[in-house]
Design an enzyme around this catalytic site. Structure first.
Site, PDB file in Angstrom:
ATOM      1  N   GLU A  91      31.864  42.113  33.612  1.00 36.16           N
ATOM      2  CA  GLU A  91      31.995  40.956  34.597  1.00 36.16           C
ATOM      3  C   GLU A  91      31.495  41.380  36.064  1.00 36.16           C
ATOM      4  OE1 GLU A  91      36.320  39.732  34.917  1.00 36.16           O
ATOM      5  OE2 GLU A  91      36.116  38.805  33.017  1.00 36.16           O
ATOM      6  N   GLU A 127      36.620  39.342  25.935  1.00 37.63           N
ATOM      7  CA  GLU A 127      38.250  39.203  26.504  1.00 37.63           C
ATOM      8  C   GLU A 127      38.504  37.533  26.498  1.00 37.63           C
ATOM      9  OE1 GLU A 127      38.800  40.451  30.716  1.00 37.63           O
ATOM     10  OE2 GLU A 127      37.958  42.256  30.163  1.00 37.63           O
TER      11      GLU A 127
HETATM   12  C1  FCB Z   1      39.285  40.167  33.717  1.00 32.44           C
HETATM   13  C2  FCB Z   1      39.071  41.360  33.606  1.00 32.44           C
HETATM   14  C3  FCB Z   1      40.432  42.132  32.917  1.00 32.44           C
HETATM   15  C4  FCB Z   1      41.389  41.712  32.940  1.00 32.44           C
HETATM   16  C5  FCB Z   1      41.652  40.066  32.873  1.00 32.44           C
HETATM   17  C6  FCB Z   1      42.823  39.521  32.997  1.00 32.44           C
HETATM   18  O1  FCB Z   1      38.688  39.342  34.702  1.00 32.44           O
HETATM   19  O2  FCB Z   1      38.026  41.660  33.201  1.00 32.44           O
HETATM   20  O3  FCB Z   1      40.218  43.648  33.353  1.00 32.44           O
HETATM   21  O4  FCB Z   1      42.096  41.986  34.383  1.00 32.44           O
HETATM   22  O5  FCB Z   1      40.656  39.442  33.592  1.00 32.44           O
END
Ligand code: FCB
Length: 474
Positions: free
Chosen positions: A201, A387
């Site tokens: 990110e 994620e």
């Molecule tokens: C994302 C991050 C991860 C975690 C999630 C909830 O932005 O990559 O590390 O904190 O959010």
């Protein structure tokens, strides 16, 4: 200046309207009636279904720019981290990693995204902690032996102090330092690892750390610096992917490919708060800055970043083109964008009234995941969800969230998107950056004040195994 900026924003707005896609609506009864595991298996043989974590959020015992930030206070004199929490112990995964792997087995997972710590492995320039590397090797061996594919992130928001002391990603030596780390990581773990994530990110890190000021190093309202940091990470990625390909030449899983590189790219669906031209325009500008900078860079080599009226970076970096073999998608929410030219981001984001939200107030919108997958698929790279998840301590939302988001993935695959895996955030509860231990994302809960045992959030673990069971059937 303001007039010029507004003109640019209006032009972007026109583009936004031209590129609107319909967002479908999913029927809960249809989701409930779908055997998601069986259908995923039929639609995408070899689909990877597992979970994700990052080193800093679970390991404990680290020293880096974040551990310094965790000790500090903000302008209001409040601790930088909610409740004054810190990551010094976290989930103690540095010592308890076998319990994490047991948790993955309970889930029937065939993939695990985890991070290695740059500051642990290279605490000083040019050094390498072989004992720490050996411990990571033990983890990777254990995962491979159980048929759980490791996907390794080499940069997930934390920097060694010798890099942050020089200015972090604003330092013009940072990309080369990262290249050196990637080279060593490729050589040290390449025989065990094929799937690498260079950056996590880059967009979120830039904005949280240099505009909201809520992440290390805590700089507020400076979108010019944020944009330079965004670009610095992508320059580092370009060098790191060359280094990984040169140093990881061993095909660990026997599929004929030694190095499969991706970026865990945070996408979100910005929706204009109204049809007022400035809202539409800023929604479009945000859409480009958040969603399109990374895929454009890795598919064309053009690094183009713009905050209207503040900064434009437009460069061709040949090593960026084709630097990824796949693209990771981190998806959490849709946000509404309201123009506000008094803030450095030019707009504020909010959730619509009445929306279902998680413990952290993030809107639940599986349809937006479908929409974004279809959109990101147009860049032509295989996609992995690196994620997706929610803070939900009492586990009353996670089971249906999980099913609905995996249904969205299934629908996207059935509609032609090349989505090859889904890694749920998170395997276990962990240190949620500025939220400390208040955002609890784990499929397994952890009592941070207590014994740190991994306790299944049973309803979610059941929902997960309901899908992995048919997915993994012989
Ligand atoms: C994302 C991050 C991860 C975690 C999630 C909830 O932005 O990559 O590390 O904190 O959010």
């Amino acid at each position: 200046m303001t007039t010029k900026r507004n003109l640019m924003i209006f032009a972007l707005g026109a583009l936004a309207i031209a590129s609107c896609d319909p967002v479908p609506s999913f029927d809960k009864d249809v989701i409930d009636a779908t055997d998601i595991g069986a259908e995923l298996r039929a639609a995408k043989p070899g689909f990877i279904l597992g979970a994700a974590t990052s080193h800093h959020q679970i390991e404990g015992g680290l020293t880096n720019d974040w551990t310094v930030f965790e000790q500090g206070t903000n302008d209001e004199g409040e601790p930088n981290i909610k409740n004054g929490d810190d990551s010094s112990v976290a989930a103690d995964s540095w010592n308890r990693w076998p319990e994490d792997i047991a948790s993955l087995e309970t889930l029937g997972a065939n993939g695990y995204r985890l991070g290695i710590s740059w500051s642990r492995l290279q605490p000083t320039p040019g050094s390498w902690d072989q004992a720490a590397a050996d411990r990571y090797r033990d983890m990777f061996d254990a995962l491979n032996a159980r048929g759980i594919r490791p996907m390794v992130t080499i940069y997930h928001f934390t920097l060694p102090l010798w890099v942050s002391d020089e200015g972090g990603w604003e330092w013009d030596g940072a990309p080369a330092a990262f290249e050196d780390f990637a080279q060593r990581a490729g050589a040290a773990f390449g025989d065990q690892i094929d799937y690498w994530v260079t950056l996590n990110e880059p967009n979120v890190l830039a904005i949280q750390a240099y505009s909201f000021g809520s992440w290390a190093p805590g700089v507020k309202d400076d979108m010019e610096r944020a944009t330079n940091v965004y670009a610095g990470q992508l320059r580092g990625h370009a060098l790191a992917s060359v280094a990984l390909r040169a140093n990881d030449t061993v095909d660990a899983d026997g599929d004929g490919k030694a190095t499969q590189i991706g970026i865990a790219h945070h996408v979100r669906l910005p929706q204009p708060a109204s049809s007022y031209a400035l809202d539409t325009a800023l929604s479009a500008a945000t859409n480009d800055y958040i969603n399109d900078v990374v895929p454009r860079a890795i598919t064309t080599g053009r690094l183009f970043l713009e905050v209207p009226g503040t900064i434009t970076i437009d460069e061709d970096i040949p090593a960026l083109k084709d630097s990824c073999d796949w693209m990771g998608i981190n998806y959490y929410e849709r946000t509404y964008i309201r123009a506000d030219l008094s803030v450095s981001t030019l707009s504020t984001q909010y959730q619509p009234e009445g929306a279902e939200v998680t413990d952290l107030g993030w809107e639940v919108s599986p349809e937006s995941l479908y929409h974004l997958l279809m959109r990101m698929d147009r860049y032509g790279l295989p996609l992995y969800i690196t994620e997706n998840g929610l803070a939900d301590d009492d586990d009353d939302q996670r089971p249906s969230y999980l099913r609905a988001h995996l249904y969205a993935v299934l629908r996207a695959i059935q509609d032609g998107a090349d989505v090859r895996g889904y890694l749920h955030w998170a395997l276990i509860d962990n240190f949620e950056w500025a939220e400390g231990y208040e955002g609890l994302f784990g499929l397994f809960s952890i009592d941070f004040g207590g014994d740190l045992a991994r306790v299944p959030r049973q309803a979610s673990v059941d929902a997960f195994t309901d899908i992995t069971g048919p997915l993994n059937a012989e």
